[in-house]
Design an enzyme around this catalytic site. Structure first.
Site, short mmCIF file in Angstrom:
data_model
loop_
_atom_site.label_atom_id
_atom_site.label_comp_id
_atom_site.label_asym_id
_atom_site.label_seq_id
_atom_site.Cartn_x
_atom_site.Cartn_y
_atom_site.Cartn_z
N GLN A 32 13.91 -11.94 5.59
CA GLN A 32 15.35 -12.13 5.49
C GLN A 32 16.00 -12.45 6.85
O GLN A 32 17.21 -12.52 6.94
CB GLN A 32 16.02 -10.92 4.84
CG GLN A 32 16.04 -9.67 5.67
CD GLN A 32 16.41 -8.46 4.81
OE1 GLN A 32 15.70 -8.09 3.88
NE2 GLN A 32 17.55 -7.86 5.11
N GLN B 160 25.48 -8.35 -0.60
CA GLN B 160 24.12 -7.88 -0.93
C GLN B 160 24.15 -7.02 -2.19
O GLN B 160 23.34 -7.20 -3.11
CB GLN B 160 23.57 -7.08 0.25
CG GLN B 160 22.33 -6.29 -0.05
CD GLN B 160 21.74 -5.67 1.21
OE1 GLN B 160 21.12 -6.35 2.02
NE2 GLN B 160 21.93 -4.38 1.39
N GLY C 79 25.97 6.06 8.27
CA GLY C 79 26.15 5.27 7.04
C GLY C 79 24.94 5.40 6.13
O GLY C 79 25.07 5.58 4.91
N HIS C 80 23.75 5.32 6.72
CA HIS C 80 22.53 5.52 5.92
C HIS C 80 22.47 6.96 5.40
O HIS C 80 22.07 7.20 4.25
CB HIS C 80 21.28 5.26 6.77
CG HIS C 80 21.19 3.88 7.34
ND1 HIS C 80 21.43 3.59 8.65
CD2 HIS C 80 20.86 2.69 6.76
CE1 HIS C 80 21.25 2.30 8.87
NE2 HIS C 80 20.91 1.72 7.73
N ALA D 105 16.56 2.36 12.11
CA ALA D 105 17.67 2.48 13.08
C ALA D 105 18.83 3.18 12.37
O ALA D 105 19.97 2.70 12.36
CB ALA D 105 18.08 1.12 13.64
N GLY E 219 24.76 0.31 0.29
CA GLY E 219 26.08 0.48 0.88
C GLY E 219 27.04 -0.63 0.50
O GLY E 219 26.65 -1.80 0.42
N HIS F 234 21.77 5.56 10.87
CA HIS F 234 23.01 6.16 11.39
C HIS F 234 23.70 6.88 10.24
O HIS F 234 23.15 6.98 9.12
CB HIS F 234 23.89 5.08 12.02
CG HIS F 234 24.14 3.89 11.14
ND1 HIS F 234 24.79 3.96 9.92
CD2 HIS F 234 23.78 2.59 11.27
CE1 HIS F 234 24.85 2.77 9.38
NE2 HIS F 234 24.23 1.91 10.17
#
Ligand code: AMP
Length: 301
Positions: A70, A168, A45-46, A41, A162, A43
């Protein structure tokens, strides 16, 4: 389009071929391979992670795997968006060489793994408090992906994550240090929509009204940033109250933490810490807006 492989054996074979080809172009320098783990999915940011990897590495591999381990809530896993065709188009545009899109059976051939990683105390606060087991499941799959993509040829190895998921990133840095995993971890700044909302695969579940309400999250962080730039004291309590009284927002937490250990800091602790080049502190927040849990944060230099 980048090549797509679905098995670890094919991933290794394609990687070795790509590294061998890259090695012929690097004039004696060790080639660099980068892994960008995602859940698809994709966007902008990726795409920023893939571009950062493209800048730093000769071979860029992006994994697309929605990791059941997770997700605490089966409904959340079930509705997680799957957009493989669009993802591959975005990866082509951002310059990835290879996409690794394994099935659950490929990643967990014996069913749920008996041996797992634990994020320890860093995994039970903030996001870990509201999603028990989330960071243990995340670490288990990230370590599996790092091992699956680890180059056998002589090459340097990087992985990109990110800063949007700051806890994380901190836990992964710590895992790599604590377990001596031979990979360099690189963090990439949050990518936002023009209106300030941090990009997330889950934003598509917000109605127009909820999306408008969610903007108060980034606005509150930007106000704290402006206070800091102007030398005014950081008033976290006022920021919390602002969000608690904002319509449509159910604030879970807003806290100033150390970016490496995720232990809470007082605003006074920030002074004098920034010489290392790391952010001195991060204001992290999580809130529910409509059906979606949103994360955002602000790195304070
Ligand atoms: P996900 O697919 O949500 O698991 O995210 C995969 C990677 O993309 C993680 O390292 C995230 O931190 C990163 N990421 C997700 N959203 C953003 C964003 N808005 N800006 C920067 N990185 C992001």
């Amino acid at each position: 389009m980048p090549d797509v492989v679905t098995t670890i054996a094919d991933l290794r074979e394609r990687e070795e071929a790509l590294l061998a080809a890259a090695g012929r172009q690097t004039q004696g320098r060790r080639p660099v391979i980068a892994l960008v783990p995602t859940m698809g999915a994709l966007h902008a940011g990726h795409a920023a992670l893939v571009r950062a990897a493209r800048q730093a590495a000769d071979v860029v591999v992006v994994s697309i795997f929605v990791n059941p381990l997770q997700f605490g809530d089966p409904a959340d896993l079930e509705r997680y968006p799957k957009t493989l065709e669009a993802d591959l188009a975005l990866l082509e545009e951002a310059g990835a060489d290879l996409a690794f899109a394994p099935s659950v059976a490929e990643m967990y051939p014996g069913g749920e793994p008996l041996v797992r990683l634990s994020a320890g105390p860093m995994g039970t606060s903030f996001e870990g408090a509201s999603r028990p087991g989330h960071f243990d499941g995340m670490l288990t799959v990230v370590s599996k992906l790092l091992n699956a993509a680890m180059p056998r040829a002589t090459a340097d190895y990087l992985a990109f994550f990110g800063q949007k998921d700051a806890q994380q990133l901190a836990i992964i840095r710590r895992m790599v240090a604590d377990l001596n995993i031979p990979v360099g971890i690189r963090g990439v700044a949050i990518v936002r929509d023009d209106d300030g909302l941090a990009l997330s695969s889950r934003n598509r579940f917000l109605s127009a009204e909820e999306r408008e309400q969610a903007l108060e999250l980034s606005r509150t962080l930007f106000a704290l940033e402006a206070d800091r730039a102007a030398g005014r004291p950081l008033d976290l309590e006022a920021a919390r109250q602002r969000l608690e009284s904002a319509p449509g927002i159910e604030l879970d937490y807003l806290e100033l933490v150390d970016p490496l250990t995720f232990t809470p800091l007082a605003p006074a602790d920030l002074a004098g810490q920034s010489a290392s080049g790391e952010a001195a502190g991060v204001v992290v927040l999580a809130a529910k807006v409509g059906p979606v849990r949103l994360l955002d944060n602000l790195h304070l230099e």
